[in-house]
Design a protein around this motif. Structure first.
Motif, PDB file in Angstrom:
ATOM      1  N   ASN A  98       0.288  -4.180  -6.923  1.00  0.00           N
ATOM      2  CA  ASN A  98       0.634  -4.857  -5.660  1.00  0.00           C
ATOM      3  C   ASN A  98       2.126  -5.177  -5.625  1.00  0.00           C
ATOM      4  O   ASN A  98       2.803  -4.967  -4.609  1.00  0.00           O
TER       5      ASN A  98
ATOM      6  N   VAL B  23      -4.089  -4.613 -10.933  1.00  0.00           N
ATOM      7  CA  VAL B  23      -3.976  -4.735  -9.474  1.00  0.00           C
ATOM      8  C   VAL B  23      -2.751  -5.577  -9.108  1.00  0.00           C
ATOM      9  O   VAL B  23      -1.973  -5.218  -8.221  1.00  0.00           O
TER      10      VAL B  23
ATOM     11  N   PRO C 105      -4.050   1.941   6.462  1.00  0.00           N
ATOM     12  CA  PRO C 105      -3.602   2.114   7.853  1.00  0.00           C
ATOM     13  C   PRO C 105      -2.445   1.181   8.215  1.00  0.00           C
ATOM     14  O   PRO C 105      -1.651   1.485   9.090  1.00  0.00           O
ATOM     15  N   TRP C 106      -2.362   0.033   7.543  1.00  0.00           N
ATOM     16  CA  TRP C 106      -1.256  -0.901   7.800  1.00  0.00           C
ATOM     17  C   TRP C 106      -0.008  -0.457   7.033  1.00  0.00           C
ATOM     18  O   TRP C 106       1.103  -0.589   7.520  1.00  0.00           O
ATOM     19  N   LEU C 107      -0.209   0.061   5.820  1.00  0.00           N
ATOM     20  CA  LEU C 107       0.920   0.568   5.021  1.00  0.00           C
ATOM     21  C   LEU C 107       1.681   1.620   5.819  1.00  0.00           C
ATOM     22  O   LEU C 107       2.905   1.661   5.830  1.00  0.00           O
TER      23      LEU C 107
ATOM     24  N   THR D 139     -11.822   5.107  -2.166  1.00  0.00           N
ATOM     25  CA  THR D 139     -12.171   4.030  -1.229  1.00  0.00           C
ATOM     26  C   THR D 139     -11.448   2.734  -1.564  1.00  0.00           C
ATOM     27  O   THR D 139     -10.944   2.040  -0.686  1.00  0.00           O
ATOM     28  N   ARG D 140     -11.404   2.383  -2.838  1.00  0.00           N
ATOM     29  CA  ARG D 140     -10.727   1.141  -3.214  1.00  0.00           C
ATOM     30  C   ARG D 140      -9.232   1.236  -2.941  1.00  0.00           C
ATOM     31  O   ARG D 140      -8.612   0.297  -2.461  1.00  0.00           O
TER      32      ARG D 140
ATOM     33  N   SER E 217     -10.172   5.323  -7.479  1.00  0.00           N
ATOM     34  CA  SER E 217     -11.270   5.296  -6.526  1.00  0.00           C
ATOM     35  C   SER E 217     -10.648   5.434  -5.148  1.00  0.00           C
ATOM     36  O   SER E 217      -9.892   4.565  -4.716  1.00  0.00           O
TER      37      SER E 217
ATOM     38  N   GLU F  11      -7.788   3.003  -0.788  1.00  0.00           N
ATOM     39  CA  GLU F  11      -7.563   3.155   0.652  1.00  0.00           C
ATOM     40  C   GLU F  11      -7.316   1.818   1.358  1.00  0.00           C
ATOM     41  O   GLU F  11      -6.682   1.770   2.425  1.00  0.00           O
ATOM     42  N   THR F  12      -7.811   0.729   0.778  1.00  0.00           N
ATOM     43  CA  THR F  12      -7.724  -0.591   1.403  1.00  0.00           C
ATOM     44  C   THR F  12      -6.303  -0.886   1.900  1.00  0.00           C
ATOM     45  O   THR F  12      -5.355  -0.830   1.141  1.00  0.00           O
ATOM     46  N   GLY F  13      -6.192  -1.174   3.179  1.00  0.00           N
ATOM     47  CA  GLY F  13      -4.894  -1.547   3.749  1.00  0.00           C
ATOM     48  C   GLY F  13      -4.022  -0.372   4.146  1.00  0.00           C
ATOM     49  O   GLY F  13      -2.983  -0.570   4.775  1.00  0.00           O
TER      50      GLY F  13
END
Lengths: 377, 377
Positions: B64, B60, B96-98, B89-90, B87, B92-94
Motif C-alpha cells: 500500500n 499488504v 477502477p479508482w487507481l 480478485t484480491r 490473487s 483488483e480491489t480499488g
C-alpha cells in the motif's frame, strides 16, 4: 443534508454453514434503490463491511462490485469506516485513490479528525479502534479504555467544529445502555469499553455500527444504530432489517427507517414431524427461508433432518421442544450474567467460590477500587 | 517513450524463514531513485507483486505504501498486471479508482485488449491467465494450452495496433527457450504452456515477468525479463538484480539494465568451522548477508549451527562439503529431467518401468498422438 445510514454488512458471513452472499447482494440492490428513490446526498457505512479480517475471494469480488456500483456508477459520495471485524490495513488498500472520487474510507484513528465536508455538513469518520491506538495517537499512556479515549477523541474533533455547519459522527462501538443480540462479537464486559450516550450529544447525529439491532438505543433519536444488513443469527429473528434515511436541516433531525425484505428470511418453525412433511402444511410456508425447526414430537424419528432438508433446503437447526426449553433457560442465564456490572459479577463470583458473601469491609474496598480504576463514574 | 521495467517483487516472500520486507522496501526505494534519475515516463510491473494470493497484513501494508509513493506522490503512470502468485480478485480491489490517476492494474484477460496509451506508445497489459480463462473469453472450447490461447490473444491485440504508435506488451509467462532458476513456480512440463518468442515479435518490446533471471532470454533484445526484485533463492546467488530502462523512439529500442545492490545479499560461504569462527576471517565477510555455509570439516562439531548463528545472524543453511556435492548432482539430474520434451520423457519413463525401449511402431503412435494434441507444431 440527506443521507442513507447503513452498517454491519458483514460481507462473506455464513449462517450455520450457508453462504449469505446472494442475500447480501440482493439487500445491497435494495439499498441502491432506496438511495435513488430518496435522492440522498451520500451513503454512510458505519463499519464491519466484511465479516472477517481475511474475507474469502468470493466476498472480495462481491464487495469490489458493490463499491463500483455505489460510487463510480451511481456517483454517491461514500462515507465509510472499518469495524472490529475488518482488517484496517487490508481494507485501506486503494483508499487514497477512492478519496479522489469522494469515496471516503477511514481505517486509522488519525484520519478521524479531519472532517469530510459535504454540503452543509461535517462528517467525522472514526473507525473502530482499541485503547492501544489512542495511547499511541495521543501519546498518553494512561488511556486504558475506550471511554477515556473517546473523551479525548471527541474533544479533539470539537476543535474543528464549524458553527455554521452540522456535525455528524460515523463510528463503530458499543454505546452504553444499548441492547445487544447474539451475533455481535463481545467487545467488553461491564461498562469500561462502552461509550455513554451523553458524551455524544454535541453531534447533530451519530451514525453507529456494531450492534445489529436497529432499536438498540431508545434514549435519543440523535444517536442510532442502523442495524445489520440482514438477520445474522436466529436471535435476530424478530428484528426488522433495513437502513435509516437521515435528514438534517438547520440542525433539525428527521430519522426514518426503511425496511429491506431479505431474499430469504430467518425464522423459527415449531410443528410435529407429521405436519412438517405434509404438503398442506409446507405449501403455506416460505420453504426457501432459513428455518430453525423445533419438533414437537416426543418419539424417536430416524433420519428426520435428512427428510426435512428435502422439503426445507435451508434448514439451519433442528431441535426438540424440550431441549429447546432447557437451552433457552441456559442462554438466558448466560445473558443475564454478561449484563452484570463488574462489582456484581465479583460479588457473585466470590459467593460461588467461597459460599460466603463479601463482608462490609470488602465491599468498601471493592467500591474504592472500582472508582480508582475509573470503572464507575 | 522511456520507461522502467520491473517484475516479480513477491512482496512478503520469505527466504528460509527470514522475512525480506526490509530488503524489499530498500530495493523499492532504489527503484524510485532510478526512475527519478532516468526521468522515465512510466513504470511497468510485469506481475507477481505479492508472493502469495493471501499476503500477510505486513506485506499488504508495505505494498500500500509503495503504491502511494509511486503514483500519488511521485506521480508516475503505472502499468501493472497480476502474476501467477497474485490473487487476481484480491489485487483488483480499488483498481477502477487507481485508473483515474493513471495507475493501470490489469488482473483479467478481458482487460488486455484495450491498450493504455501513454505518449507515443500503446501498452497492452496482459495479466497471467490460464487456458480456462481463454476458453471462457473466446468461447472456444478447443483452447487447452497457453500457446494456442496466446495466438488468439495476440491476434486480437493486433486489431487495435495503431501504425503511428509503438506497441509494448506487458505480460507474465514462461517464454520458450528461456532459462529457469529454482525459485519460480513451475508452470509447465515440456513446451505446451510456454510461449515461443517468435510469436511476440510484432511488438516493439515485450516486458516480461515470471522468470527471476534477467538474462533468461538471449535470442532477442525485444523480448526480455527484468528479473526479480531480489535474489529469492540460493540458486540466484550469482544473478545480478535490478531493473531495465527501456527507451523506444520511432520503433528503435534501447535496453539498459541498472543494477540494484540489495540491503543484504544472498551468498555461499565455504570454509572450516575454525576459520568461520575466527575474527580474522569473519571481519572480512559481510556477516549480515543471507549466507549458505558449507563446512569443509569432516569431523563432528556439536552445536555448530548455534555458534555460527551468533556470528552470522542470517544463516540460511548449513551443509557439509560432501553432502553438498551429492545434492548438487541430484539437483542437476532433476533439472535435466524437467527440461526434457514430453516424448523424451515418455521414452525414458517406459524404459525405466519396463526395462525395454519403445518399438518403432510405438514411437510412431507417440508421434501421431503428440501432433494430434498440438504438443508439437
Amino acid at each position: 443534508m440527506k443521507f442513507l445510514h447503513t452498517a454491519d454488512w458483514h460481507i462473506g458471513r455464513k449462517l450455520n454453514g450457508f453462504s449469505l452472499l446472494e442475500e447480501q447482494q440482493a439487500a445491497f440492490l435494495e439499498i441502491m434503490a432506496i438511495a435513488k428513490k430518496e435522492q440522498v446526498d451520500g451513503i454512510v457505512i458505519a463499519g464491519d463491511l466484511y465479516d472477517r479480517s481475511i474475507p474469502s475471494v468470493e466476498a472480495v469480488a462481491l464487495f469490489n462490485e458493490m463499491m463500483v456500483e455505489m460510487n463510480l456508477k451511481a456517483n454517491y459520495p461514500i462515507l465509510a469506516i472499518s469495524g472490529n471485524h475488518d482488517s484496517a490495513t487490508r481494507l485501506e488498500t486503494g483508499s487514497p485513490w477512492l478519496k479522489t472520487q469522494d469515496f471516503h474510507l477511514h481505517t486509522q484513528l488519525s484520519q478521524a479528525f479531519e472532517p469530510v465536508e459535504i454540503l452543509d455538513t461535517q462528517f467525522y469518520l472514526l473507525p473502530y479502534f482499541e485503547p492501544f491506538h489512542a495511547r499511541q495517537y495521543f501519546g498518553d499512556d494512561s488511556l486504558r479504555d475506550i471511554q477515556s479515549s473517546m473523551k479525548l477523541v471527541i474533544q479533539k474533533m470539537k476543535e474543528s467544529f464549524n458553527p455554521k455547519k452540522q456535525q455528524v459522527l460515523v463510528s463503530h462501538f458499543f454505546a452504553a445502555g444499548a441492547t445487544k443480540s447474539e451475533s455481535e462479537t463481545t467487545l467488553e464486559v461491564g461498562g469500561l469499553d462502552s461509550v455513554p450516550i451523553d458524551m455524544l450529544l454535541d453531534f447533530d447525529y451519530v451514525a453507529l455500527g456494531h450492534l445489529h439491532y436497529k432499536n438498540a438505543i431508545t434514549k435519543t433519536e440523535k444517536v442510532q444504530y442502523s442495524g445489520a444488513l440482514l438477520k445474522y443469527s436466529l436471535s435476530e429473528e424478530k428484528q426488522e432489517k433495513g437502513v435509516r434515511i437521515i435528514e438534517l436541516s438547520e440542525k433539525k433531525l428527521k430519522n426514518t427507517f426503511v425496511e429491506i425484505k431479505p431474499l430469504r428470511d430467518v425464522k423459527r418453525l415449531e410443528a410435529s414431524f407429521k405436519e412438517l412433511t405434509d404438503p398442506n402444511f409446507y405449501d403455506q410456508v416460505e420453504r426457501e427461508d432459513y428455518l430453525a425447526i423445533t419438533l414437537t414430537d416426543t418419539t424417536v424419528i430416524s433420519n428426520a433432518i435428512h427428510e426435512l432438508r428435502h422439503i426445507y433446503p435451508h434448514l439451519i437447526s433442528l431441535e426438540r421442544t424440550q431441549n429447546e426449553r432447557i437451552r433457552g433457560e441456559k442462554a438466558k442465564k448466560e445473558a443475564d450474567f454478561v449484563q452484570l456490572k463488574p462489582e456484581e459479577l465479583l460479588k457473585k463470583y466470590y459467593q460461588e467460590v467461597t459460599d460466603k458473601e463479601l463482608t462490609k469491609k470488602q465491599v468498601q474496598w471493592l467500591e474504592a477500587a472500582m472508582i480508582e480504576t475509573g470503572a464507575e463514574k
